[in-house]
Design a protein around this motif. Structure first.
Motif, short mmCIF file in Angstrom:
data_model
loop_
_atom_site.label_atom_id
_atom_site.label_comp_id
_atom_site.label_asym_id
_atom_site.label_seq_id
_atom_site.Cartn_x
_atom_site.Cartn_y
_atom_site.Cartn_z
N LEU A 83 -3.22 39.65 -43.42
CA LEU A 83 -4.28 40.21 -44.25
C LEU A 83 -4.56 39.31 -45.45
O LEU A 83 -5.72 39.15 -45.85
CB LEU A 83 -3.89 41.62 -44.71
CG LEU A 83 -4.97 42.45 -45.35
CD1 LEU A 83 -6.16 42.61 -44.41
CD2 LEU A 83 -4.43 43.80 -45.75
N THR A 84 -3.51 38.70 -46.01
CA THR A 84 -3.69 37.79 -47.13
C THR A 84 -4.49 36.56 -46.70
O THR A 84 -5.39 36.11 -47.41
CB THR A 84 -2.32 37.36 -47.69
OG1 THR A 84 -1.59 38.53 -48.06
CG2 THR A 84 -2.48 36.45 -48.88
N PHE A 85 -4.18 36.03 -45.52
CA PHE A 85 -4.92 34.89 -45.01
C PHE A 85 -6.39 35.25 -44.81
O PHE A 85 -7.28 34.47 -45.16
CB PHE A 85 -4.32 34.42 -43.68
CG PHE A 85 -5.14 33.36 -43.01
CD1 PHE A 85 -5.12 32.06 -43.47
CD2 PHE A 85 -5.94 33.67 -41.91
CE1 PHE A 85 -5.90 31.08 -42.87
CE2 PHE A 85 -6.71 32.71 -41.30
CZ PHE A 85 -6.68 31.40 -41.78
N ALA A 123 -8.10 37.54 -46.38
CA ALA A 123 -8.73 37.68 -47.69
C ALA A 123 -9.03 36.31 -48.30
O ALA A 123 -10.13 36.09 -48.84
CB ALA A 123 -7.82 38.47 -48.63
N TYR A 124 -8.11 35.38 -48.20
CA TYR A 124 -8.35 34.03 -48.72
C TYR A 124 -9.48 33.33 -47.95
O TYR A 124 -10.28 32.61 -48.54
CB TYR A 124 -7.09 33.18 -48.67
CG TYR A 124 -6.10 33.51 -49.76
CD1 TYR A 124 -6.51 33.70 -51.07
CD2 TYR A 124 -4.75 33.63 -49.47
CE1 TYR A 124 -5.61 33.99 -52.06
CE2 TYR A 124 -3.84 33.92 -50.47
CZ TYR A 124 -4.27 34.11 -51.76
OH TYR A 124 -3.37 34.40 -52.75
N PHE A 125 -9.56 33.55 -46.65
CA PHE A 125 -10.64 32.95 -45.86
C PHE A 125 -11.99 33.51 -46.28
O PHE A 125 -12.97 32.76 -46.38
CB PHE A 125 -10.40 33.18 -44.37
CG PHE A 125 -11.51 32.64 -43.52
CD1 PHE A 125 -11.66 31.27 -43.34
CD2 PHE A 125 -12.42 33.48 -42.92
CE1 PHE A 125 -12.69 30.76 -42.58
CE2 PHE A 125 -13.46 32.99 -42.15
CZ PHE A 125 -13.59 31.62 -41.98
N LEU A 126 -12.06 34.81 -46.52
CA LEU A 126 -13.32 35.41 -46.96
C LEU A 126 -13.74 34.89 -48.33
O LEU A 126 -14.92 34.62 -48.58
CB LEU A 126 -13.21 36.93 -46.97
CG LEU A 126 -13.10 37.61 -45.62
CD1 LEU A 126 -12.87 39.11 -45.78
CD2 LEU A 126 -14.32 37.35 -44.77
N ILE A 127 -12.77 34.72 -49.22
CA ILE A 127 -13.07 34.15 -50.54
C ILE A 127 -13.55 32.71 -50.38
O ILE A 127 -14.52 32.30 -51.02
CB ILE A 127 -11.84 34.24 -51.45
CG1 ILE A 127 -11.54 35.69 -51.80
CG2 ILE A 127 -12.04 33.42 -52.73
CD1 ILE A 127 -10.20 35.92 -52.47
N PHE A 128 -12.89 31.94 -49.52
CA PHE A 128 -13.30 30.56 -49.28
C PHE A 128 -14.72 30.51 -48.73
O PHE A 128 -15.54 29.70 -49.18
CB PHE A 128 -12.33 29.89 -48.31
CG PHE A 128 -12.82 28.55 -47.81
CD1 PHE A 128 -12.71 27.43 -48.61
CD2 PHE A 128 -13.40 28.42 -46.56
CE1 PHE A 128 -13.16 26.20 -48.17
CE2 PHE A 128 -13.87 27.21 -46.11
CZ PHE A 128 -13.74 26.08 -46.92
#
Length: 111
Positions: A2-4, A6-11
């Motif tokens: 889930l953290t990955f 979230a980081y991908f969506l932010i990226f």
């Protein structure tokens, strides 16, 4: 996982703007790489469109499903009206996501 995600969506949301800012700065400073960086901006914008379309498609389906679930569980008019409002909104959001994905797919295929 889930953290990955979230980081991908932010990226996907921020990367085109950051690269565009770097391209403008490089062009203002006279570097020739500034104009070549715009190709990367376009690629990141296509990625952003694909991610946004997929999110809208899945999110809209979830909102519509929540509305259908709410209609089967709610008692009384206020709850039923609220749940009923979710169904067309979720369907509309899914439709918009599908249209965005179709546009991105057409762009990737060459127009």
């Amino acid at each position: 996982m889930l953290t990955f995600l979230a980081y991908f969506l932010i990226f996907a949301a921020v990367a085109p703007l950051v690269l565009l800012g770097l391209a403008v700065l490089a062009d203002a400073l006279g570097f020739k790489a500034g104009m070549r960086m715009l190709d990367g901006v376009i690629a990141l914008l296509v990625l952003q469109g694909a991610v946004g379309g997929l999110l809208n498609l899945v999110g809209g389906a979830a909102v519509a499903a929540l509305g259908i679930w709410g209609l089967s569980r709610m008692e009384g008019w206020p709850g039923m009206l609220g749940a009923a409002a979710l169904v067309p909104f979720g369907a509309w959001r899914s439709w918009r996501g599908l249209q965005l994905l179709r546009a991105v797919w057409a762009e990737l295929r060459g127009g």
